[in-house]
Design a protein around this motif. Structure first.
Motif, mmCIF file in Angstrom:
data_model
loop_
_atom_site.group_PDB
_atom_site.id
_atom_site.type_symbol
_atom_site.label_atom_id
_atom_site.label_comp_id
_atom_site.label_asym_id
_atom_site.label_seq_id
_atom_site.Cartn_x
_atom_site.Cartn_y
_atom_site.Cartn_z
ATOM 1 N N GLU A 199 0.834 -1.200 0.000
ATOM 2 C CA GLU A 199 0.000 0.000 0.000
ATOM 3 C C GLU A 199 0.872 1.255 0.000
ATOM 4 O OE1 GLU A 199 -4.288 -0.601 1.959
ATOM 5 O OE2 GLU A 199 -2.687 -0.440 3.435
ATOM 6 N N ARG A 200 0.350 2.311 -0.620
ATOM 7 C CA ARG A 200 1.023 3.610 -0.593
ATOM 8 C C ARG A 200 0.295 4.475 0.428
ATOM 9 N NH1 ARG A 200 4.759 6.698 -3.063
ATOM 10 N NH2 ARG A 200 4.277 8.868 -3.572
ATOM 11 N N ILE A 201 1.017 4.903 1.471
ATOM 12 C CA ILE A 201 0.404 5.595 2.606
ATOM 13 C C ILE A 201 1.073 6.940 2.815
ATOM 14 C CG2 ILE A 201 -0.019 5.500 5.107
ATOM 15 C CD1 ILE A 201 -0.072 2.455 4.878
ATOM 16 N N LEU A 202 0.264 7.952 3.060
ATOM 17 C CA LEU A 202 0.738 9.287 3.433
ATOM 18 C C LEU A 202 0.611 9.427 4.941
ATOM 19 C CD1 LEU A 202 1.623 12.193 2.702
ATOM 20 C CD2 LEU A 202 -0.810 12.750 2.454
ATOM 21 N N ASP A 203 1.740 9.691 5.613
ATOM 22 C CA ASP A 203 1.745 9.927 7.060
ATOM 23 C C ASP A 203 1.711 11.439 7.265
ATOM 24 O OD1 ASP A 203 2.082 10.030 9.774
ATOM 25 O OD2 ASP A 203 3.878 8.794 9.834
ATOM 26 N N LEU A 204 0.561 11.943 7.664
ATOM 27 C CA LEU A 204 0.305 13.377 7.762
ATOM 28 C C LEU A 204 0.654 13.877 9.164
ATOM 29 C CD1 LEU A 204 -0.883 16.066 6.827
ATOM 30 C CD2 LEU A 204 -3.171 15.115 7.182
ATOM 31 N N GLY A 205 1.675 14.745 9.242
ATOM 32 C CA GLY A 205 2.184 15.180 10.539
ATOM 33 C C GLY A 205 3.067 14.102 11.129
ATOM 34 N N CYS A 206 4.036 13.642 10.341
ATOM 35 C CA CYS A 206 4.825 12.459 10.712
ATOM 36 C C CYS A 206 5.812 12.717 11.829
ATOM 37 C CB CYS A 206 5.560 11.928 9.487
ATOM 38 S SG CYS A 206 6.840 13.035 8.825
ATOM 39 N N GLY A 207 6.117 13.996 12.149
ATOM 40 C CA GLY A 207 7.089 14.278 13.198
ATOM 41 C C GLY A 207 8.440 13.685 12.878
ATOM 42 N N VAL B 262 4.932 13.677 5.768
ATOM 43 C CA VAL B 262 4.989 15.135 5.633
ATOM 44 C C VAL B 262 4.780 15.774 6.998
ATOM 45 C CG1 VAL B 262 4.196 15.135 3.239
ATOM 46 C CG2 VAL B 262 2.517 15.353 5.076
ATOM 47 N N ASP B 263 5.437 16.895 7.200
ATOM 48 C CA ASP B 263 5.312 17.647 8.442
ATOM 49 C C ASP B 263 5.713 19.089 8.152
ATOM 50 O OD1 ASP B 263 5.187 16.615 11.626
ATOM 51 O OD2 ASP B 263 6.046 18.603 11.317
ATOM 52 N N ALA B 264 5.111 20.033 8.862
ATOM 53 C CA ALA B 264 5.440 21.442 8.658
ATOM 54 C C ALA B 264 6.754 21.832 9.306
ATOM 55 C CB ALA B 264 4.315 22.320 9.200
ATOM 56 N N SER B 265 7.289 20.989 10.195
ATOM 57 C CA SER B 265 8.524 21.299 10.910
ATOM 58 C C SER B 265 9.732 20.772 10.153
ATOM 59 C CB SER B 265 8.493 20.687 12.317
ATOM 60 O OG SER B 265 9.774 20.705 12.901
ATOM 61 N N ALA B 266 10.596 21.667 9.699
ATOM 62 C CA ALA B 266 11.817 21.249 9.014
ATOM 63 C C ALA B 266 12.712 20.433 9.940
ATOM 64 C CB ALA B 266 12.565 22.467 8.484
ATOM 65 N N GLU B 267 12.728 20.782 11.235
ATOM 66 C CA GLU B 267 13.562 20.057 12.192
ATOM 67 C C GLU B 267 13.079 18.602 12.349
ATOM 68 O OE1 GLU B 267 13.720 24.410 13.192
ATOM 69 O OE2 GLU B 267 12.129 22.963 12.747
ATOM 70 N N GLN B 268 11.778 18.422 12.448
ATOM 71 C CA GLN B 268 11.251 17.062 12.573
ATOM 72 C C GLN B 268 11.466 16.262 11.284
ATOM 73 O OE1 GLN B 268 10.774 16.093 15.572
ATOM 74 N NE2 GLN B 268 8.613 16.278 16.140
ATOM 75 N N ILE B 269 11.321 16.909 10.155
ATOM 76 C CA ILE B 269 11.554 16.220 8.890
ATOM 77 C C ILE B 269 13.015 15.799 8.771
ATOM 78 C CG2 ILE B 269 11.684 16.567 6.386
ATOM 79 C CD1 ILE B 269 8.895 15.845 7.402
ATOM 80 N N ALA B 270 13.929 16.634 9.226
ATOM 81 C CA ALA B 270 15.339 16.253 9.210
ATOM 82 C C ALA B 270 15.571 15.012 10.064
ATOM 83 C CB ALA B 270 16.205 17.415 9.703
ATOM 84 N N ALA B 271 14.897 14.946 11.217
ATOM 85 C CA ALA B 271 15.030 13.773 12.075
ATOM 86 C C ALA B 271 14.441 12.537 11.407
ATOM 87 C CB ALA B 271 14.349 14.030 13.417
ATOM 88 N N MET C 272 6.012 19.979 4.472
ATOM 89 C CA MET C 272 4.767 20.391 3.825
ATOM 90 C C MET C 272 3.714 20.642 4.892
ATOM 91 S SD MET C 272 2.521 18.351 0.911
ATOM 92 C CE MET C 272 3.985 18.126 -0.114
ATOM 93 N N SER C 273 2.960 21.708 4.726
ATOM 94 C CA SER C 273 1.863 21.998 5.642
ATOM 95 C C SER C 273 0.699 21.068 5.368
ATOM 96 C CB SER C 273 1.399 23.452 5.469
ATOM 97 O OG SER C 273 0.165 23.667 6.138
ATOM 98 N N GLY C 274 0.125 20.529 6.422
ATOM 99 C CA GLY C 274 -1.068 19.704 6.276
ATOM 100 C C GLY C 274 -2.273 20.486 5.814
#
Length: 258
Positions: free
Chosen positions: A44-52, A70-79, A90-92
């Motif tokens: 399945e292809r799944i989008l995790d919205l606000g993945c932290g 996807v997450d609006a926080s660049a710091e969390q996306i880097a992690a 990306m903003s939800g």
């Protein structure tokens, strides 16, 4: 709040992955029931919205799914990227995907996205027909005691406490109406009261999640503000052994795109 009205945009919130793990590591751990509700399948292809930071995203990948976080926080996306995940800033409230996903999953993130109808619309566009939207968020009277103490302490300082609230905690009726208006069939939705033990003092929770309140004050005044809120909450949210808990109420749902 009427279902055709969205709250005002949320004040900014900064996410420090290390601080989040230290003070809120329980959040992904308590995401197991909503993962079970999603029941991700291999391929399945799944989008995790606000993945932290990607802790739950990893579990989706381990189930055999192809996952975009996807997450609006660049710091969390880097992690999250440091875990080897496909994670994107990306903003939800402004998702850009058009089709391609069998499911959209979200845990403990939607209540930070005050433009709820914009979120639901973006999820709808991202899903293939028959796709699933499965999520858990704060709902109803979530952290009502904490919010009340934060607001009251700002009000006592002559500031607009209510205006600092960054969250959207809908009722079952409100969120069901939003989903159905966009064309989702709601399979299950309900509120779950879940008083949640904290790993340390209430101050850690406040510093992690309540920046929109704390940052209304000059730096020298913030420690006293946090201490005042803790004192107000202690009789209700700290037990005789000194263990703090947060007065969580979660809204959990599963819906299908018609």
């Amino acid at each position: 709040m009427p279902a055709d009205q969205d709250p005002k945009p949320a004040p900014s919130q900064h996410w420090d992955p290390a601080r989040y793990q230290r003070n809120a590591g329980f959040v992904p751990v308590l995401g197991a029931p909503v993962l079970d509700l999603l029941a991700p399948q291999p391929g399945e292809r799944i989008l995790d919205l606000g993945c932290g930071d990607g802790v739950l995203t990893e579990k989706l990948v381990a189930a055999g799914a192809s996952v975009v976080g996807v997450d609006a926080s660049a710091e969390q996306i880097a992690a999250a990227r440091a875990r080897g995940l496909d994670a994107r800033v990306m903003s939800g409230e402004a998702l850009t995907f058009v089709g391609g996903f069998d499911a959209v999953f979200s845990n403990a993130a939607l209540h930070w996205m005050k433009q709820a109808d914009a979120v639901i619309d973006g999820v709808w566009r991202a899903l293939e027909p028959g796709g699933r939207f499965v999520a858990e968020m704060g709902g109803g009277a979530n952290v009502a005691a904490i919010t009340g103490a934060l607001v009251a302490a700002l009000d006592r300082r002559g500031l607009d406490g209510a205006g600092a609230v960054p969250w959207f905690f809908p009722s079952v009726e409100d969120y069901r109406a939003r989903l159905e208006r966009r064309g989702f069939r709601v399979r299950t939705i309900g509120l779950i009261e879940r008083p949640t033990p904290l790993p340390g003092a209430m101050a850690g929770w406040l510093e992690t999640f309540a920046e929109s309140f704390i940052r209304r004050l000059p730096e020298p005044d913030r420690a006293a503000y946090i201490a005042e809120v803790e004192t107000a909450l202690a009789p209700r949210l700290r037990n005789a052994q000194g263990q703090w808990h947060a007065d969580y109420v979660r809204l959990r749902f599963a819906a299908e795109k018609l």
